[in-house]
Write an enzyme that holds these catalytic residues in place. Structure first.
Site: not given
Ligand code: ACK
Length: 818
Positions: A507-508, A511-513, A529, A626
């Site tokens: 998904l992306g 900062g921590f992975g 995560k 944060d």
């Molecule tokens: O902006 P995004 O697409 O939404 O990219 C970040 C990436 O992971 C790193 O934080 C996505 N992300 C984080 N937690 C979740 C979640 N619970 N459900 C969907 N996307 C998430 C976040």
């Protein structure tokens, strides 16, 4: 059965690997055994019995679970201490009427140890709709309540509706709960919970043979030590004490709700959990122990634990610490002693002092009478030299009966559902309450109750003990997973869910992975995560997030479903947020058009509510540290949820600020006192909220910008517009059509108030919510504080979008506003 509101899964709610189910039956008979792969189902289809393998174990067990709940919830295990190793075992009824589990070699693994006088042809094994596995005479349908054997007499870690917890005094049968050893192992763990017999029985939890918690005796409603048992729409407890039996059981008032009690091996041992079908999770309704005052006899004899006291332990009035030195060092184990010795035997010399709202002392050395009045009770106590206290036995209906205690009074606490306790004193110490005082004390109790329910936060004593515990836990190695309260998932489950962390599922990168999308076996979509080994979030931050998340529950905080620590791998499992983060909307020229002003205003207010919960409403006082657009995730309906608690700090109940040498967070969002001096407080979060607010309105990031020859950032720019009387110029062009300008300007004013240089000049989040949602006159903001990023940034950064990365350390310059 109280506290802790995280929506959790539980140790016995793991995902299991089932062998292929070949068929389901509704009875086991002598001629029809049950083999591995087949199941026995209750008539109404609620419960199912079969063979299972928990978590990462390779052992096979026979157990009962809810048939229609996707998250496997094992409520009973037959052979919990004697697993089989193969998948060829059978459960069969012998000629004698004994239900036996035989392994591949036909050797005995487990049995009910029963023999029947009836011919075996008439016996059947059935799983009743209540979840009770029974052996009964199948030819006598009328006698439905008479069983040769029933699993309800041999509970594991779960108390289902209708099960009795307690004693059959005639047969000596004691029904009690025993926790699983760990997430993968249903064998008997350290903790047990049942009814402690005595003149005045109580519910108790033991760790091994040591008493760990007790509820206080039954008082007609529930007990003086357990909160939250006022009449409720969910369940009702019944306590029975007679010559034959002493037990407690509950019934559910609404048959469509699934709610059970589970004894865990975590900090919150005994929990009532309720199945929430639409989220497919179990939600914790109540937990025991409720707080650190519930730890058995934490304050010693005559010491009373008050969760909002500082320190939590205080000697009862009229008593003093036995060892002042130890007491002052917060070692309360020696307890307290009378300031004035009693004059027992000298008539009319001693008296009693009433303590209101008390959990009744340990009843091991006590005596009861159901018909005595309180006056008779007092007289009885006065006449016995060793009697130290008396109270009403039953508090329902205005109070009746008599309990008296002998010897030291132990395990005392102030309790929301406590009652009056009259403690023996030398006359000079005695306060005789008249009616006015009685009323006053009632008012005090009411006030305390209101304050407690309003403030609902972690108070100092609890923080002390909790933090000590947490610190100890941190010092132990990673293997001590039991101490964390979130359910653990094994690596194999997560690998399976994320297609082995496939790039397609990514998904992306935070900062921590990296964060991956995953789908569990039951179809639930999750976000994982995965902490990168090189990331700044070490085990400490990870555990911090796990511990915090387990305790927080609010519609505007992202829900954590569990975690995984295996070898080098550390992962957190979240609910999946389909619309991802707020920054991908507000800073994107195309996506931003999807968020009109009413939606943005809703988002702002909801973030404010989430933050207010963290700061004020949760039992803990939490500073997020944060808060930023990329840490706000959006659900299906564009409801925002605050995420990423890796940097969050938990403060004591009334601690509102802290100091750190290690400045973490994201530049652009950091309050000056935090960025420069490492001073963080709820007000530093308020500052970040102010930045976020301006970003949501303007669609611009708070980074350095050069504007008409000025080096500025968004805050400086907003202040300039405000001073020049043109704040509307800050509004993103895509919003102009959908917004009410005056409403947005009001929001900008609130934002500037949040961005004041001095923390004291910033409003708290409660005021922010009031200001956002009402028409009250707002104060004029003074010049805000705005930091411009210095060129040098130290510390690790591991994400590609530098502006929104959390950093370990940052160098900043404070520019004077012009
Ligand atoms: O902006 P995004 O697409 O939404 O990219 C970040 C990436 O992971 C790193 O934080 C996505 N992300 C984080 N937690 C979740 C979640 N619970 N459900 C969907 N996307 C998430 C976040």
């Amino acid at each position: 059965m109280a506290l802790v509101h995280a929506t959790l899964l539980f140790p016995n709610l793991l995902f299991f690997f089932f062998s292929q189910v070949s068929y389901a039956t509704d009875t086991i008979t002598h001629s029809q055994p049950l083999s591995d792969g087949s199941t026995l189902v209750s008539k109404d289809g609620t419960f199912e019995l079969g063979f299972f393998t928990p978590g990462s174990s390779t052992n096979r067990y026979v157990g009962i679970w809810f048939k229609n709940i996707q998250t496997r919830t094992i409520v009973w295990v037959a052979n919990r201490n004697n697993p089989t190793k193969d998948k060829s075992s059978t459960l069969s009824l012998t000629e004698e009427g004994n239900l036996v589990l035989l392994n591949i070699n036909r050797s005995l693994v487990w049995s009910t140890n029963t023999t029947s006088k009836e011919p075996v042809s008439s016996l059947v094994v059935q799983l009743l709709d209540s979840g009770n596995l029974v052996i009964r005479d199948g030819s006598n349908d009328k006698n439905e309540e008479s069983f040769l054997w029933e699993s309800f007499d041999h509970p594991c870690d779960t108390l289902l509706q209708g099960m009795k917890l307690g004693w059959n005094l005639k047969t000596g049968l004691n029904r009690f709960l025993t926790a699983w050893k760990n997430w993968d192992d249903p064998s008997s763990g350290d903790f047990t919970s049942g009814v402690k017999l005595g003149t005045n029985p109580e519910l108790a939890i033991w760790k091994g043979s040591v008493e760990y918690y007790r509820s206080g005796p039954w008082n007609g409603i529930f007990s003086s030590g357990v909160f939250g048992f006022s009449p409720n729409p969910l369940f009702e407890y019944k306590y029975v004490q007679n010559e034959d039996e002493v037990y407690v059981r509950y019934t559910l008032k609404n048959s469509s709700v699934v709610s059970i009690i589970v004894l865990n091996q975590t900090l919150y041992l005994r929990q009532r959990i309720t199945w929430i079908p639409h989220t497919r999770t179990w939600s914790v309704y109540q937990s025991l122990p409720q707080d650190s005052c519930d730890v058995y006899n934490v304050c010693g004899a005559y010491g009373s634990c008050m969760i909002n006291g500082s320190p939590v332990c205080q000697c009862l009035e009229g008593f003093k610490p036995k060892s002042v030195q130890n007491w002052n060092a917060m070692d309360w184990t020696q307890g307290c002693v009378h300031k004035e010795p009693w004059s027992c035997g000298v008539k009319n010399k001693d008296g009693f002092r009433r303590f209101v709202g008390m959990k009744m002392p340990d009843t091991t050395h006590s005596w009861i009478n159901t018909s005595m009045t309180l006056e008779d009770c007092k007289a009885k106590c006065l006449n016995i030299c060793s009697c130290t206290a008396y109270a009403n036995l039953d508090t329902s209906g205005g109070g009746s009966g008599c309990s008296i205690w002998f010897g030291d009074l132990v395990d005392l606490r102030v309790s929301e559902s406590g009652q009056d306790l009259y403690v023996r004193m030398a006359t000079s110490d005695t306060i005789i309450y008249n009616d006015a005082k009685h009323k006053n004390s009632k008012k005090v109790v009411l006030m305390v109750a209101i304050i407690v329910s309003l403030v609902v936060m972690m108070l100092m004593g609890f923080s002390y003990i909790y933090m000590t515990k947490t610190k100890k836990e941190e010092e132990k190695d990673e293997g001590e997973q039991e101490n964390l309260e979130l359910p653990f998932f094994d690596l194999a489950t997560i690998i399976n869910a994320t297609n082995n962390f496939s790039i397609v599922n990514k998904l992306g990168e935070g900062g921590f992975g990296p964060v991956y999308k995953g789908t569990m076996l039951d179809g639930q979509v999750i976000a994982v995560k995965r902490l990168s080994r090189s990331s700044g979030q070490g085990l400490k931050e990870f555990k911090n997030e796990v511990i915090l998340c387990a305790k927080l529950q609010h519609r505007n905080l992202v829900k954590v479903l569990g975690c995984c620590i295996e070898g080098e791998e550390k992962m957190l499992l979240y609910e999946y947020m389909p619309n991802k983060s707020l920054d991908s909307f507000i800073f994107d020229s195309v996506q931003s058009k999807l968020l009109d002003w009413p939606m943005r205003f809703n988002i702002l207010c909801a973030i404010a509510r989430g933050l207010m919960y963290l700061h004020q409403d949760s039992r803990l006082r939490i500073i997020h540290r944060d808060l930023k657009a990329s840490n706000i995730l959006l659900d299906n309906n564009m409801n925002p949820k605050i995420s990423d608690f890796g940097l969050a700090k938990m403060c004591g109940g009334d601690q509102v600020e802290g100091n750190t040498n290690r400045i973490v967070g994201t530049y652009g969002y950091m309050a000056p006192e935090y960025a420069i001096d490492g001073l963080f407080s709820t007000k530093s979060d308020v500052f970040s909220f102010g930045v976020l607010l301006l970003e949501i309105i303007s669609g611009k990031k708070n980074r350095t910008i050069t504007n008409e020859g000025h080096i500025d950032n968004l805050i400086g720019h907003a202040w300039r517009m405000w001073k020049e009387g043109t704040p509307e110029q800050l509004i993103a062009p895509s919003l102009v059509d959908s917004c009410k300008i005056s409403e947005v300007i009001r929001c900008i004013q609130v934002g500037l108030l949040c961005l004041q240089h001095h923390p004291d000049d910033r409003p708290n989040m409660t005021s922010v919510i009031v200001m956002l949602s009402s028409e009250t006159i707002l104060s004029q903001p003074k010049v805000p504080s705005f930091l411009i990023k210095n060129i040098s940034i130290e510390g690790e950064q591991s994400c590609d979008r530098q502006e929104s990365c959390s950093i370990n350390e940052v160098t900043v310059s404070l520019l004077n506003a012009r």
